[in-house]
Design an enzyme around this catalytic site. Structure first.
Site, PDB file in Angstrom:
ATOM      1  N   VAL A 155      35.485 -10.495 -13.252  1.00  0.00           N
ATOM      2  CA  VAL A 155      35.499  -9.860 -11.944  1.00  0.00           C
ATOM      3  C   VAL A 155      34.607 -10.600 -10.961  1.00  0.00           C
ATOM      4  CG1 VAL A 155      33.603  -8.271 -12.483  1.00  0.00           C
ATOM      5  CG2 VAL A 155      35.321  -7.593 -10.794  1.00  0.00           C
ATOM      6  N   LYS A 156      33.643 -11.383 -11.447  1.00  0.00           N
ATOM      7  CA  LYS A 156      32.692 -12.072 -10.583  1.00  0.00           C
ATOM      8  C   LYS A 156      33.323 -13.227  -9.824  1.00  0.00           C
ATOM      9  CE  LYS A 156      29.110  -9.545 -11.609  1.00  0.00           C
ATOM     10  NZ  LYS A 156      28.462  -8.691 -10.615  1.00  0.00           N
ATOM     11  N   ASP A 157      34.544 -13.625 -10.177  1.00  0.00           N
ATOM     12  CA  ASP A 157      35.237 -14.668  -9.419  1.00  0.00           C
ATOM     13  C   ASP A 157      35.346 -14.306  -7.947  1.00  0.00           C
ATOM     14  OD1 ASP A 157      35.671 -15.482 -11.983  1.00  0.00           O
ATOM     15  OD2 ASP A 157      37.838 -15.718 -11.798  1.00  0.00           O
ATOM     16  N   ARG A 158      35.350 -13.012  -7.646  1.00  0.00           N
ATOM     17  CA  ARG A 158      35.688 -12.543  -6.312  1.00  0.00           C
ATOM     18  C   ARG A 158      34.552 -12.687  -5.304  1.00  0.00           C
ATOM     19  NH1 ARG A 158      40.188  -9.112  -6.605  1.00  0.00           N
ATOM     20  NH2 ARG A 158      40.911  -8.725  -8.714  1.00  0.00           N
ATOM     21  N   GLN A 176      23.654 -11.710  -5.683  1.00  0.00           N
ATOM     22  CA  GLN A 176      24.619 -10.641  -5.907  1.00  0.00           C
ATOM     23  C   GLN A 176      23.984  -9.255  -5.880  1.00  0.00           C
ATOM     24  OE1 GLN A 176      26.168 -10.570  -9.971  1.00  0.00           O
ATOM     25  NE2 GLN A 176      24.452 -11.828 -10.647  1.00  0.00           N
TER      26      GLN A 176
END
Length: 377
Positions: free
Chosen positions: A48-51, A143
């Site tokens: 999910v961190k690709d975003r 983040q």
């Protein structure tokens, strides 16, 4: 997920991950609602961190990021494509597979000690801050406080989920409310949970949507804080979730997150096996935490039991990443290889034991193994 054109770079393959019916788990658990998983492991860097993204200056910036690893892999991929040097700072708790992936993509990896207090200057955040001060052009996208974190999920992840539900409501014979009714995610920085809450409640898709945070035992993110008290000091194995300080990216605005559920490693690993064996999904430990929290809510609370038996209710669980980063971890090997012997394994072993005993088959010092167990020589 299907890209029907040639993409310019791997970055163009971020997102648009599938929403999948978890029907076999739903049947096994006696659920009538639509139990759905948002499968982020098929995004280009595997999570999910690709975003998540930020602002960088080409030719000048050096990306420095404190992370549990998944965001680091996404940033390392972006750095490789766009030419930014990348320095990732993460705890020695995180898997060697993550470090290998990061270094394969050209990132430098700094490992900080395990078991630090929340105010230790050896933690991954203060170490990153020192590197930023001393490296010209150093940029921490951060983040934990960067508004791009929840915003990427408000505008991206949530839109994908809502669009998929609306499309299926009109094109599939399955009962559906046509709305996102419940969303659950295991929580680290809180960006996913915050973004989905904003999209459903502030942007008007479904203000009645229940947004539920799943917090690992030992972490201090859940509210009310009394939920955390029995587990203070507990250490957990599942990576990428839980903190002893509350990130700025996790909303505390009243009415955004409706409920918190605490789960432990044993809960996560039991649920993870369901995802592997019943749905064939090669997802990681935090996905097990999310499913464990969902099943606890659906089976042990009044609202949850009503939703569980409501045909057409859409309950979405975030499945944040895959098994790539965890295969070498002892807990994962125990989960995968330490399973009970099945009837089929016994049958295979019996057949091969007889086969090896037949004249002319056996060879000196040559063996056959079934699930790691010796059956003949």
């Amino acid at each position: 997920m299907a890209h029907r054109t040639i993409l310019s770079t791997a970055l163009d393959a971020v997102g648009e991950t599938p929403l999948i019916h978890l029907d076999r788990i739903a049947e096994y658990e006696g659920l009538k609602c639509n139990l759905l998983g948002k499968l982020e492991s098929v995004s280009v860097a595997g999570s999910v961190k690709d975003r998540e993204d930020g602002l960088l200056v080409p030719g000048q910036s050096v990306i420095i990021e404190p992370t549990s690893g998944n965001l680091g892999i996404a940033l390392a991929m972006a750095g490789a494509i766009k030419g930014y040097p990348v320095v990732i700072v993460m705890s020695q708790k995180m898997s060697m597979e993550k470090e290998i992936a990061l270094r394969t993509l050209g990132a430098e990896v700094v490992r900080t000690p395990i078991g630090l207090s929340s105010d230790s200057l050896l933690g991954h955040i203060p170490v990153s801050e020192r590197l930023q001060r001393d490296i010209p052009g150093g940029v921490i996208l951060d983040q934990y406080s960067n508004p791009h974190n929840p915003l990427s999920h408000e505008l991206g992840t949530a839109a994908e989920i809502i669009d998929a539900i609306k499309t299926s409501a009109t094109s599939s014979p399955r009962p559906s409310s046509g709305k996102l009714d419940v969303f659950l995610a295991s929580t680290g920085t809180g960006g996913t949970l915050t973004g989905i809450a904003h999209a459903t409640k502030k942007r008007g898709h479904n203000p009645a949507c229940k947004v539920i945070g799943v917090d690992v035992k030992g972490s201090l993110l859940a509210l009310p804080t009394e939920l955390n008290t029995p587990h203070v000091g507990t250490r957990w194995l599942v990576e990428g979730i839980g903190y002893d300080v509350v990130p700025e990216s996790l909303t505390r605005e009243p009415g955004m997150i409706d409920l918190w559920i605490k789960t432990g490693d044993d809960d996560a690993f039991g649920a993870l096996k369901l995802l592997h064996r019943r749905e064939g999904l090669l997802v990681g430990g935090s996905s097990g935490s999310a499913l464990a929290g969902a099943l606890k809510w659906l089976k042990e609370t009044e609202d949850g039991r009503q939703t569980a038996q409501a045909e057409g209710a859409n309950v979405v669980i975030m499945l944040p990443d895959g098994i790539r980063n965890y295969i070498g971890k002892e807990w994962f090997r125990d989960l995968a290889l330490g399973s009970e012997t099945t009837e089929m394994a016994g049958r295979v072993a019996d057949i091969l034991r007889d086969y090896v005993g037949e004249p002319g088959v056996a060879e000196l010092d040559k063996t056959i193994l079934v699930n790691g167990g010796l059956v003949g020589s």
